[in-house]
Design a protein around this motif. Structure first.
Motif, PDB file in Angstrom:
ATOM      1  N   LEU A 109       0.941  93.795  77.171  1.00  0.00           N
ATOM      2  CA  LEU A 109       1.030  93.482  78.596  1.00  0.00           C
ATOM      3  C   LEU A 109      -0.304  92.966  79.129  1.00  0.00           C
ATOM      4  CD1 LEU A 109       3.188  96.472  79.911  1.00  0.00           C
ATOM      5  CD2 LEU A 109       3.801  94.058  80.007  1.00  0.00           C
ATOM      6  N   VAL A 110      -1.393  93.623  78.763  1.00  0.00           N
ATOM      7  CA  VAL A 110      -2.697  93.164  79.207  1.00  0.00           C
ATOM      8  C   VAL A 110      -3.011  91.803  78.606  1.00  0.00           C
ATOM      9  CG1 VAL A 110      -5.172  93.655  79.160  1.00  0.00           C
ATOM     10  CG2 VAL A 110      -3.539  95.495  79.596  1.00  0.00           C
ATOM     11  N   GLY A 111      -2.538  91.566  77.386  1.00  0.00           N
ATOM     12  CA  GLY A 111      -2.773  90.278  76.751  1.00  0.00           C
ATOM     13  C   GLY A 111      -2.252  89.111  77.555  1.00  0.00           C
ATOM     14  N   PHE A 112      -1.183  89.321  78.314  1.00  0.00           N
ATOM     15  CA  PHE A 112      -0.637  88.242  79.141  1.00  0.00           C
ATOM     16  C   PHE A 112      -1.576  87.850  80.281  1.00  0.00           C
ATOM     17  CE2 PHE A 112       3.640  89.932  77.696  1.00  0.00           C
ATOM     18  CZ  PHE A 112       3.860  88.884  76.834  1.00  0.00           C
ATOM     19  N   THR A 113      -2.507  88.742  80.620  1.00  0.00           N
ATOM     20  CA  THR A 113      -3.422  88.447  81.728  1.00  0.00           C
ATOM     21  C   THR A 113      -4.699  87.753  81.267  1.00  0.00           C
ATOM     22  OG1 THR A 113      -4.666  90.531  81.571  1.00  0.00           O
ATOM     23  CG2 THR A 113      -2.615  90.572  82.835  1.00  0.00           C
ATOM     24  N   LEU A 114      -4.917  87.652  79.965  1.00  0.00           N
ATOM     25  CA  LEU A 114      -6.155  87.061  79.462  1.00  0.00           C
ATOM     26  C   LEU A 114      -6.127  85.546  79.611  1.00  0.00           C
ATOM     27  CD1 LEU A 114      -6.651  89.121  76.178  1.00  0.00           C
ATOM     28  CD2 LEU A 114      -7.785  89.428  78.372  1.00  0.00           C
ATOM     29  N   PRO A 115      -7.296  84.928  79.753  1.00  0.00           N
ATOM     30  CA  PRO A 115      -7.337  83.466  79.821  1.00  0.00           C
ATOM     31  C   PRO A 115      -6.938  82.859  78.484  1.00  0.00           C
ATOM     32  CG  PRO A 115      -9.550  84.366  79.637  1.00  0.00           C
ATOM     33  CD  PRO A 115      -8.633  85.535  79.842  1.00  0.00           C
ATOM     34  N   THR A 116      -6.351  81.674  78.517  1.00  0.00           N
ATOM     35  CA  THR A 116      -5.972  80.989  77.295  1.00  0.00           C
ATOM     36  C   THR A 116      -7.134  80.136  76.812  1.00  0.00           C
ATOM     37  OG1 THR A 116      -5.130  79.002  78.391  1.00  0.00           O
ATOM     38  CG2 THR A 116      -3.612  80.862  78.184  1.00  0.00           C
ATOM     39  N   ARG A 117      -7.044  79.708  75.568  1.00  0.00           N
ATOM     40  CA  ARG A 117      -8.066  78.821  75.020  1.00  0.00           C
ATOM     41  C   ARG A 117      -8.000  77.446  75.673  1.00  0.00           C
ATOM     42  NH1 ARG A 117      -6.344  81.753  70.517  1.00  0.00           N
ATOM     43  NH2 ARG A 117      -7.993  82.781  69.359  1.00  0.00           N
ATOM     44  N   ASP A 118      -6.862  77.129  76.252  1.00  0.00           N
ATOM     45  CA  ASP A 118      -6.643  75.777  76.755  1.00  0.00           C
ATOM     46  C   ASP A 118      -7.206  75.566  78.147  1.00  0.00           C
ATOM     47  OD1 ASP A 118      -5.072  75.294  74.418  1.00  0.00           O
ATOM     48  OD2 ASP A 118      -3.444  76.384  75.375  1.00  0.00           O
ATOM     49  N   GLY A 119      -7.313  76.591  78.935  1.00  0.00           N
ATOM     50  CA  GLY A 119      -7.791  76.429  80.287  1.00  0.00           C
ATOM     51  C   GLY A 119      -7.062  77.348  81.250  1.00  0.00           C
ATOM     52  N   GLN A 120      -7.177  77.049  82.508  1.00  0.00           N
ATOM     53  CA  GLN A 120      -6.586  77.875  83.558  1.00  0.00           C
ATOM     54  C   GLN A 120      -5.127  77.503  83.765  1.00  0.00           C
ATOM     55  OE1 GLN A 120      -8.346  77.268  87.369  1.00  0.00           O
ATOM     56  NE2 GLN A 120      -7.045  78.762  88.414  1.00  0.00           N
ATOM     57  N   VAL A 121      -4.263  78.468  83.670  1.00  0.00           N
ATOM     58  CA  VAL A 121      -2.834  78.234  83.915  1.00  0.00           C
ATOM     59  C   VAL A 121      -2.618  78.083  85.420  1.00  0.00           C
ATOM     60  CG1 VAL A 121      -0.512  79.163  83.716  1.00  0.00           C
ATOM     61  CG2 VAL A 121      -2.145  79.496  81.851  1.00  0.00           C
ATOM     62  N   VAL A 122      -2.109  76.930  85.837  1.00  0.00           N
ATOM     63  CA  VAL A 122      -1.881  76.675  87.255  1.00  0.00           C
ATOM     64  C   VAL A 122      -0.408  76.778  87.631  1.00  0.00           C
ATOM     65  CG1 VAL A 122      -3.933  75.238  87.465  1.00  0.00           C
ATOM     66  CG2 VAL A 122      -1.753  74.174  86.846  1.00  0.00           C
ATOM     67  N   HIS A 123       0.449  76.798  86.626  1.00  0.00           N
ATOM     68  CA  HIS A 123       1.880  76.946  86.910  1.00  0.00           C
ATOM     69  C   HIS A 123       2.551  77.498  85.667  1.00  0.00           C
ATOM     70  CE1 HIS A 123       5.840  76.155  88.632  1.00  0.00           C
ATOM     71  NE2 HIS A 123       6.191  75.596  87.479  1.00  0.00           N
ATOM     72  N   LYS A 124       3.433  78.448  85.877  1.00  0.00           N
ATOM     73  CA  LYS A 124       4.185  79.041  84.772  1.00  0.00           C
ATOM     74  C   LYS A 124       5.628  79.206  85.227  1.00  0.00           C
ATOM     75  CE  LYS A 124       2.154  82.336  82.602  1.00  0.00           C
ATOM     76  NZ  LYS A 124       1.607  83.683  82.319  1.00  0.00           N
ATOM     77  N   GLU A 125       6.538  78.773  84.387  1.00  0.00           N
ATOM     78  CA  GLU A 125       7.952  78.823  84.758  1.00  0.00           C
ATOM     79  C   GLU A 125       8.776  79.118  83.516  1.00  0.00           C
ATOM     80  OE1 GLU A 125      11.239  75.974  87.065  1.00  0.00           O
ATOM     81  OE2 GLU A 125       9.113  75.447  86.979  1.00  0.00           O
ATOM     82  N   ARG A 126       9.693  80.035  83.656  1.00  0.00           N
ATOM     83  CA  ARG A 126      10.538  80.417  82.529  1.00  0.00           C
ATOM     84  C   ARG A 126      11.983  80.058  82.820  1.00  0.00           C
ATOM     85  NH1 ARG A 126      10.801  86.350  79.524  1.00  0.00           N
ATOM     86  NH2 ARG A 126      12.461  85.824  78.053  1.00  0.00           N
ATOM     87  N   SER A 127      12.633  79.509  81.814  1.00  0.00           N
ATOM     88  CA  SER A 127      14.045  79.184  81.914  1.00  0.00           C
ATOM     89  C   SER A 127      14.761  79.749  80.696  1.00  0.00           C
ATOM     90  CB  SER A 127      14.245  77.663  81.979  1.00  0.00           C
ATOM     91  OG  SER A 127      13.936  77.069  80.723  1.00  0.00           O
ATOM     92  N   PHE A 128      16.033  79.467  80.597  1.00  0.00           N
ATOM     93  CA  PHE A 128      16.811  79.904  79.447  1.00  0.00           C
ATOM     94  C   PHE A 128      16.193  79.400  78.148  1.00  0.00           C
ATOM     95  CE2 PHE A 128      20.162  79.044  76.340  1.00  0.00           C
ATOM     96  CZ  PHE A 128      20.828  80.253  76.285  1.00  0.00           C
ATOM     97  N   TYR A 129      15.502  78.265  78.200  1.00  0.00           N
ATOM     98  CA  TYR A 129      15.014  77.614  76.981  1.00  0.00           C
ATOM     99  C   TYR A 129      13.571  77.947  76.648  1.00  0.00           C
ATOM    100  CZ  TYR A 129      19.243  75.015  77.917  1.00  0.00           C
ATOM    101  OH  TYR A 129      20.542  74.683  78.175  1.00  0.00           O
ATOM    102  N   GLY A 130      12.916  78.749  77.430  1.00  0.00           N
ATOM    103  CA  GLY A 130      11.562  79.136  77.087  1.00  0.00           C
ATOM    104  C   GLY A 130      10.637  79.161  78.287  1.00  0.00           C
ATOM    105  N   ILE A 131       9.344  79.304  78.004  1.00  0.00           N
ATOM    106  CA  ILE A 131       8.314  79.427  79.038  1.00  0.00           C
ATOM    107  C   ILE A 131       7.490  78.147  79.044  1.00  0.00           C
ATOM    108  CG2 ILE A 131       6.299  80.714  79.814  1.00  0.00           C
ATOM    109  CD1 ILE A 131       7.501  83.150  78.340  1.00  0.00           C
TER     110      ILE A 131
END
Length: 376
Positions: A109-131
């Protein structure tokens, strides 16, 4: 019976309920913690009863990980480097189900809050087909599905498609040759299976009509939002997007195209049903005389050249592939692989484009395919 019932209920929750509740796959750490409690409750050993100490020690690794993620950046340390410390604490309590389940769930759960190697996540959206994640690295915006990038745009040069679609890559050569065949580019009708960021429409010419076939409406929402990507907004051609499976949509239409580009990916691989004999035959029924069918085949682990070579042989088509192994990270061009099937032989003035290698294997159909045949 219980295995079947549990599998059915779990499948319904993961595919239908979880996408509505979570933008991250939180059902996995929650299931770990729940399993630990159920396993303990079902145990007949008195030593496995839940104690307050189990709850405290089980929550400790998650608390450690959270403290690391909050404080490490202040010291100029990447918090991911210190996560093994929390992982070691987690393993230290592996002997007791409740402690281990809570510890592992908290760590994830805490891992989801860590920054990614790619940069700052500005939008996240989940659908039936993935995130789907849109992230910003300070100069460019990128769209990722799972671990795979599906397009990017540089705010300084918004008209240049990046990643696999860069003008200096194989697909740039393909479009230049397509437009140089002698016909009026303004009359071209082009279909693209898979929308992504809409990068390919950067190659459009005035007067053209483009159709995108996209399975996931969430992708369309991201591609159409100019806050993220402006390829569709700035397109020189008219365009429409058909939501649904491309084969089903094409089978219900009578449109004819000069170029069909199969650029659909399920995370990092082309869905098999878009690479079968029946699929190619469907594409051919929607091609104008002299039309082309292009395939984006970039993949870390699989080489689909033999699949397309077998299909070309069986259907009497000419097959070609363009390979850019190196890319150019500085310009935003990723390594990529593209393929082309045509009714008549063509020549692309780019040494990276060559005939598909001959293959005597079995052609994929809706009834037969084998991933073992294409693994690198």
């Amino acid at each position: 019976f219980w295995l079947a019932l549990g599998g059915a209920l779990g499948g319904v929750f993961n595919t239908l309920v979880a996408p509505l509740l979570f933008t991250d796959p939180l059902e996995y750490p929650l299931a770990l913690a729940l399993f630990a409690f159920v396993a303990t409750w079902n145990s007949r050993r008195s030593t496995d009863r839940v104690r307050l100490s189990d709850l405290v020690l089980g929550a400790a690794p998650g608390a450690v990980a959270l403290a690391i993620s909050l404080t490490a950046p202040r010291w100029g340390i990447d918090p991911r480097v210190l996560l093994p410390v929390a992982g070691a604490v987690c393993l230290a309590v592996a002997g007791r189900p409740v402690r281990f389940g809570l510890a592992l769930a908290g760590l994830v759960l805490v891992g989801f809050t860590l920054p990614t190697r790619d940069g700052q996540v500005v939008h996240k959206e989940r659908s039936f087909y993935g995130i789907h994640r849109v992230y910003w690295d300070g100069e460019r915006l990128w769209l990722a599905h799972g671990t795979t990038v599906h397009g990017g745009q540089d705010v300084r040069e918004p008209g240049i498609p990046l990643t696999y679609y860069h003008p200096d890559g194989p697909v740039g050569s393909l479009f230049r040759e397509f437009y140089a065949r002698g016909s009026d580019p303004g009359d071209a009708r082009i279909a693209v299976v898979g929308l992504g960021t809409g990068s390919l429409i950067a190659y459009a010419r005035p007067g053209q009509a483009w159709t995108f076939y996209e399975l996931d409406s969430a992708v369309l929402g991201i591609a159409e939002d100019p806050v993220f990507f402006t390829f569709l907004r700035d397109a020189l051609a008219t365009h429409r997007t058909v939501i649904g499976d491309a084969r089903v949509s094409l089978a219900a239409e009578t449109e004819l195209y000069d170029l069909i580009v199969v650029d659909a990916f399920s995370s990092d691989a082309i869905p098999v049903h878009l690479l079968t004999r029946e699929a190619i035959e469907l594409y051919l029924t929607h091609l104008r005389p002299g039309g082309w069918i292009a395939f984006h085949t970039s993949n870390r682990y699989a080489d689909f050249s033999s699949v397309l070579a077998n299909l070309a042989r069986e259907l009497g088509l000419s097959g070609y592939q363009g390979i850019d192994e190196a890319g150019d990270p500085a310009s935003g061009r990723d390594p990529s692989r593209w393929a082309l099937l045509t009714r008549n032989p063509v020549s692309i003035a780019d040494p990276r484009w060559n005939a598909l290698p001959s293959s005597e294997g079995r052609a994929w159909t809706d009834a037969y395919s084998s991933i073992f045949e294409v693994l690198r």
